[in-house]
Design a protein around this motif. Sequence first.
Motif, PDB file in Angstrom:
ATOM      1  N   LEU A 286       0.208  -1.354  -5.427  1.00 40.14           N
ATOM      2  CA  LEU A 286       0.655  -2.720  -5.663  1.00 40.14           C
ATOM      3  C   LEU A 286       2.105  -2.886  -5.224  1.00 40.14           C
ATOM      4  O   LEU A 286       2.954  -2.053  -5.528  1.00 40.14           O
ATOM      5  CB  LEU A 286       0.546  -3.085  -7.147  1.00 40.14           C
ATOM      6  CG  LEU A 286      -0.760  -2.712  -7.862  1.00 40.14           C
ATOM      7  CD1 LEU A 286      -0.708  -3.169  -9.316  1.00 40.14           C
ATOM      8  CD2 LEU A 286      -1.951  -3.316  -7.153  1.00 40.14           C
ATOM      9  N   THR A 287       2.377  -3.957  -4.509  1.00 38.73           N
ATOM     10  CA  THR A 287       3.743  -4.315  -4.145  1.00 38.73           C
ATOM     11  C   THR A 287       3.950  -5.789  -4.476  1.00 38.73           C
ATOM     12  O   THR A 287       2.996  -6.563  -4.525  1.00 38.73           O
ATOM     13  CB  THR A 287       4.023  -4.072  -2.651  1.00 38.73           C
ATOM     14  OG1 THR A 287       3.044  -4.783  -1.859  1.00 38.73           O
ATOM     15  CG2 THR A 287       3.955  -2.587  -2.305  1.00 38.73           C
ATOM     16  N   GLY A 288       5.219  -6.160  -4.704  1.00 41.56           N
ATOM     17  CA  GLY A 288       5.450  -7.559  -5.048  1.00 41.56           C
ATOM     18  C   GLY A 288       6.835  -7.861  -5.583  1.00 41.56           C
ATOM     19  O   GLY A 288       7.032  -8.854  -6.262  1.00 41.56           O
ATOM     20  N   GLY A 289       7.807  -7.009  -5.309  1.00 47.33           N
ATOM     21  CA  GLY A 289       9.170  -7.334  -5.695  1.00 47.33           C
ATOM     22  C   GLY A 289       9.558  -6.832  -7.074  1.00 47.33           C
ATOM     23  O   GLY A 289       8.818  -6.120  -7.752  1.00 47.33           O
ATOM     24  N   GLU A 290      10.773  -7.238  -7.502  1.00 43.68           N
ATOM     25  CA  GLU A 290      11.360  -6.735  -8.741  1.00 43.68           C
ATOM     26  C   GLU A 290      10.535  -7.087  -9.974  1.00 43.68           C
ATOM     27  O   GLU A 290      10.499  -6.332 -10.949  1.00 43.68           O
ATOM     28  CB  GLU A 290      12.788  -7.279  -8.904  1.00 43.68           C
ATOM     29  CG  GLU A 290      13.751  -6.785  -7.817  1.00 43.68           C
ATOM     30  CD  GLU A 290      15.139  -7.357  -7.991  1.00 43.68           C
ATOM     31  OE1 GLU A 290      15.338  -8.138  -8.958  1.00 43.68           O
ATOM     32  OE2 GLU A 290      16.013  -7.047  -7.164  1.00 43.68           O
ATOM     33  N   ASP A 291       9.891  -8.259  -9.978  1.00 45.12           N
ATOM     34  CA  ASP A 291       9.125  -8.675 -11.156  1.00 45.12           C
ATOM     35  C   ASP A 291       7.947  -7.761 -11.447  1.00 45.12           C
ATOM     36  O   ASP A 291       7.343  -7.845 -12.515  1.00 45.12           O
ATOM     37  CB  ASP A 291       8.610 -10.110 -10.970  1.00 45.12           C
ATOM     38  CG  ASP A 291       9.737 -11.135 -11.028  1.00 45.12           C
ATOM     39  OD1 ASP A 291      10.819 -10.777 -11.535  1.00 45.12           O
ATOM     40  OD2 ASP A 291       9.531 -12.270 -10.589  1.00 45.12           O
ATOM     41  N   LEU A 292       7.628  -6.874 -10.499  1.00 42.64           N
ATOM     42  CA  LEU A 292       6.490  -5.984 -10.691  1.00 42.64           C
ATOM     43  C   LEU A 292       6.728  -5.017 -11.852  1.00 42.64           C
ATOM     44  O   LEU A 292       5.791  -4.412 -12.360  1.00 42.64           O
ATOM     45  CB  LEU A 292       6.210  -5.206  -9.406  1.00 42.64           C
ATOM     46  CG  LEU A 292       4.763  -4.764  -9.167  1.00 42.64           C
ATOM     47  CD1 LEU A 292       3.842  -5.984  -9.160  1.00 42.64           C
ATOM     48  CD2 LEU A 292       4.632  -4.026  -7.852  1.00 42.64           C
TER      49      LEU A 292
ATOM     50  N   VAL B  75      -7.007   4.586  -9.271  1.00 41.68           N
ATOM     51  CA  VAL B  75      -5.637   4.846  -9.712  1.00 41.68           C
ATOM     52  C   VAL B  75      -4.772   3.656  -9.311  1.00 41.68           C
ATOM     53  O   VAL B  75      -4.775   3.247  -8.144  1.00 41.68           O
ATOM     54  CB  VAL B  75      -5.075   6.137  -9.076  1.00 41.68           C
ATOM     55  CG1 VAL B  75      -3.629   6.358  -9.512  1.00 41.68           C
ATOM     56  CG2 VAL B  75      -5.943   7.331  -9.433  1.00 41.68           C
ATOM     57  N   LEU B  76      -4.051   3.100 -10.283  1.00 47.27           N
ATOM     58  CA  LEU B  76      -3.138   2.003  -9.999  1.00 47.27           C
ATOM     59  C   LEU B  76      -1.724   2.540  -9.861  1.00 47.27           C
ATOM     60  O   LEU B  76      -1.272   3.336 -10.679  1.00 47.27           O
ATOM     61  CB  LEU B  76      -3.135   0.973 -11.142  1.00 47.27           C
ATOM     62  CG  LEU B  76      -4.293  -0.005 -11.277  1.00 47.27           C
ATOM     63  CD1 LEU B  76      -3.919  -1.068 -12.305  1.00 47.27           C
ATOM     64  CD2 LEU B  76      -4.638  -0.655  -9.964  1.00 47.27           C
ATOM     65  N   ASP B  77      -1.035   2.101  -8.825  1.00 46.73           N
ATOM     66  CA  ASP B  77       0.378   2.436  -8.675  1.00 46.73           C
ATOM     67  C   ASP B  77       1.123   1.177  -8.265  1.00 46.73           C
ATOM     68  O   ASP B  77       0.557   0.296  -7.610  1.00 46.73           O
ATOM     69  CB  ASP B  77       0.570   3.535  -7.625  1.00 46.73           C
ATOM     70  CG  ASP B  77       1.928   4.206  -7.736  1.00 46.73           C
ATOM     71  OD1 ASP B  77       2.683   3.878  -8.679  1.00 46.73           O
ATOM     72  OD2 ASP B  77       2.233   5.072  -6.891  1.00 46.73           O
ATOM     73  N   ALA B  78       2.365   1.065  -8.688  1.00 44.32           N
ATOM     74  CA  ALA B  78       3.179  -0.114  -8.381  1.00 44.32           C
ATOM     75  C   ALA B  78       4.538   0.338  -7.873  1.00 44.32           C
ATOM     76  O   ALA B  78       5.261   1.048  -8.584  1.00 44.32           O
ATOM     77  CB  ALA B  78       3.354  -0.986  -9.631  1.00 44.32           C
TER      78      ALA B  78
END
Length: 207
Positions: free
Chosen positions: A94-100, A133-136
């Motif tokens: 997962l990607t999406g900036g600081e709010d992640l 597997v979830l990774d951010a």
Amino acid sequence: MKKIVVSGKTIEDAVRNGLEQWQVSEDRVEVNVLEQPAKGLFGLIGARDAKVELTLRPDAAEEAEAFVASVARAMGLDVRIERRESPDGLLFALTGGEDLGMLIGRRGQTLDALQYLVNIVANRYADHHLRIVLDAEDFRERRRKTLEQLSERLAGRVVRTRKDVELEPMSAHERKVIHSQLQHHPKVKTYSKGDEPNRRVVITMKV
């Protein structure tokens, strides 16, 4: 579930037309024949094409990805999901900036909870066990390195003081990182104690 009604000169043609529309393979659909083809009088008058109804079987990974996206939207996050294979299973990066950071939580607790739910969703539709597997923002890799460094530092403390060290409660995945990092240490060994979710690693001297 998605359904579509398609026609063709033969049942096979009708099915093929539907698969082309959806861009899926035949194992992803259930076929219900609505009308058999008919040649008609003299092979022309009253001729009738075959008509079939195709039902799209849910894809476990797609359903899991949609679930993650819906949770992110509910949290007001704009998340991009990249799927790729990893040694631990199917990885959703997962990607999406600081709010992640909201999706990661304290020491990854929110991410772990979401991963648990995602695996329940995925295996509701899978025909064999599927591990996701979830990774951010590469949190898990950064956390792994932090735990490896921590384990070496605490092992050094155990050697100096000759006293056991108990770590804070961790997930099974994080405990495995500690155990793996110290399994070949010449002077200390590790074991886990306690019950979930308070199970923790203990570092102690080898006898």
